[in-house]
Design an enzyme around this catalytic site. Structure first.
Site, PDB file in Angstrom:
ATOM      1  N   LYS A  40      29.593  67.078 152.661  1.00  0.00           N
ATOM      2  CA  LYS A  40      28.538  66.254 153.241  1.00  0.00           C
ATOM      3  C   LYS A  40      29.200  65.042 153.874  1.00  0.00           C
ATOM      4  O   LYS A  40      29.891  64.270 153.204  1.00  0.00           O
ATOM      5  CB  LYS A  40      27.572  65.837 152.141  1.00  0.00           C
ATOM      6  CG  LYS A  40      26.427  64.972 152.605  1.00  0.00           C
ATOM      7  CD  LYS A  40      25.467  64.731 151.453  1.00  0.00           C
ATOM      8  CE  LYS A  40      24.326  63.832 151.860  1.00  0.00           C
ATOM      9  NZ  LYS A  40      23.431  63.579 150.719  1.00  0.00           N
ATOM     10  N   LYS A  77      27.000  69.878 155.829  1.00  0.00           N
ATOM     11  CA  LYS A  77      25.926  69.029 156.330  1.00  0.00           C
ATOM     12  C   LYS A  77      26.502  67.803 157.024  1.00  0.00           C
ATOM     13  O   LYS A  77      27.396  67.178 156.442  1.00  0.00           O
ATOM     14  CB  LYS A  77      25.081  68.609 155.127  1.00  0.00           C
ATOM     15  CG  LYS A  77      23.968  67.664 155.427  1.00  0.00           C
ATOM     16  CD  LYS A  77      23.280  67.320 154.145  1.00  0.00           C
ATOM     17  CE  LYS A  77      22.367  66.145 154.420  1.00  0.00           C
ATOM     18  NZ  LYS A  77      22.026  65.444 153.240  1.00  0.00           N
TER      19      LYS A  77
HETATM   20  C1  PBG Z   1      20.309  62.367 149.938  1.00  0.00           C
HETATM   21  C2  PBG Z   1      20.172  63.276 151.057  1.00  0.00           C
HETATM   22  C3  PBG Z   1      20.266  62.913 152.404  1.00  0.00           C
HETATM   23  C4  PBG Z   1      19.919  64.041 153.145  1.00  0.00           C
HETATM   24  C5  PBG Z   1      19.680  65.085 152.248  1.00  0.00           C
HETATM   25  N1  PBG Z   1      19.872  64.590 150.943  1.00  0.00           N
HETATM   26  C6  PBG Z   1      20.492  61.635 153.075  1.00  0.00           C
HETATM   27  C7  PBG Z   1      21.561  60.715 152.772  1.00  0.00           C
HETATM   28  O1  PBG Z   1      22.658  61.071 152.332  1.00  0.00           O
HETATM   29  O2  PBG Z   1      21.260  59.551 153.013  1.00  0.00           O
HETATM   30  C8  PBG Z   1      19.848  64.065 154.639  1.00  0.00           C
HETATM   31  C9  PBG Z   1      19.005  65.109 155.234  1.00  0.00           C
HETATM   32  C10 PBG Z   1      18.573  64.862 156.623  1.00  0.00           C
HETATM   33  O3  PBG Z   1      19.017  63.931 157.314  1.00  0.00           O
HETATM   34  O4  PBG Z   1      17.736  65.653 157.072  1.00  0.00           O
HETATM   35  N2  PBG Z   1      20.957  62.685 148.867  1.00  0.00           N
HETATM   36 ZN    ZN Z   2      22.018  60.353 147.748  1.00  0.00          ZN
END
Ligand code: PBG
Ligand code: ZN
Length: 323
Positions: free
Chosen positions: A196, A249
């Site tokens: 991520k 992601k």
């Molecule tokens: C948080 C989380 C995030 C997303 C999914 N789970 C955001 C972040 O890390 O701030 C992002 C998903 C999206 O932007 O559609 N744990």
């Molecule tokens: Zn988070």
């Protein structure tokens, strides 16, 4: 090997029926996971400004939405919760009567047969919007993992079918796997947000999930967009720790990462077409600058072509209606 003029690659492109025959990547409804945002209250349904067509939903409305999702042939949803109360330790995340736990029970009761995945992180539940416990401005790792474990077990108890930790703390997959096993949930898969990135594409999500950090950023746990060898190390350590499915992601800007992680691990791959990817396509479509439907299908096909076996996308309902 034939050469031009005997070799003509266009030969397979003239007839649309031939094009259909030779197509390598075909998107299906079975590839789709639909993200949903649950909020407290009743009969509450509020569109997210930066995500047209996406709503914050109270549990009763969420159940209606899930019925529609299931009837469209989408196999799975992933839930994000916005709690009544936020505090420093994000306690509602691991409250057996918290927003997600109640939402899961309601869906399992009223929409059987729909797969329910839960996102495990603390940022929606902490008053400061960070993904873990803080000491000063530092996000503590091991102390946070203990809370994530409680959250994961609590989701499984409520009936979640798949647990998806999105926090990027070190060691959390191993800790969550062993806690699930100890509590009799050895059959519940862990879908790890293994890779991520610290991404600007999450902006609209933070509006939807009300999880913008009060200060600083997420760069001390999420990955640097410039790195890809590190993505392999993240993925491999999650495999060793017992992850069943790996996620990359965002998706569209990181197709090389999806490809590399799939090649290296061979595990089932999920890719998250995140809120910013969705918002850009929606916005340009609205302005008439691109053909929204066409770009939607192309973006998802590209993600699948790169190696994703499943795609989390806010377009799931729109695509399912077309397929
Ligand atoms: C948080 C989380 C995030 C997303 C999914 N789970 C955001 C972040 O890390 O701030 C992002 C998903 C999206 O932007 O559609 N744990
Ligand atoms: Zn988070």
């Amino acid at each position: 090997m034939a050469e031009y003029p005997a070799k003509r690659l266009r030969r397979l492109r003239y007839n649309p029926l031939v094009r259909d025959l030779i197509r390598e990547t075909i998107l299906t409804k079975n590839d789709l996971i639909y993200p949903l945002f649950v909020v407290p209250g009743e009969k509450f349904r509020k569109e997210v400004g930066s995500m047209p067509g996406v709503f914050q939903l109270s549990i009763d409305e969420l159940v209606l939405e899930c019925e529609e999702v299931k009837s469209l042939g989408i196999p799975a949803v992933i839930l994000f919760g916005i709690p009544e109360h936020k505090d420093e330790a994000g306690t509602d995340a691991y409250n057996d009567n918290g927003i997600i736990q109640r939402a899961v029970r309601a869906i399992k009761k009223d929409v059987p047969g729909l797969l329910v995945i839960t996102d495990v992180c603390l940022c929606e539940y902490t008053s400061h919007g960070h993904c873990g416990l803080l000491k000063g401005e530092e996000i503590l790792n091991d102390e946070t993992v203990e809370l994530l474990v409680k959250e994961a077990v609590s989701h499984a108890k409520a009936g979640a079918d798949i647990i998806a930790p999105s926090d990027m703390m070190d060691g959390r997959i191993k800790a969550i796997r062993s806690a699930l096993d100890e509590n009799g949930f050895e059959k519940i898969p862990v879908l790890s947000y293994a890779v991520k990135y610290a991404s600007g594409y999450y902006g609209p999500f933070r509006e939807a999930a009300e999880s913008t950090p009060a200060f600083g950023d997420r760069k001390s746990h999420q990955m640097d967009p410039g790195n890809s060898n590190e993505a392999i190390r993240e993925a491999e350590s999650d495999v060793e720790e017992g992850a069943d499915i790996l996620m990359v992601k965002p998706a569209g800007p990181y197709l090389d990462i999806i490809y590399r992680v799939k090649e290296k691990t061979g595990l089932p791959m999920a890719a998250y077409q995140v809120s910013g990817e969705y918002a850009m396509i929606k916005a340009a479509g609205k302005l008439g600058w691109i053909d929204e439907q066409r770009v939607m299908l192309e973006s998802l096909t590209a993600i699948k072509r790169a190696g994703a076996d499943m795609i989390l996308t806010y377009f799931a309902k729109d695509v399912a209606k077309l397929l």
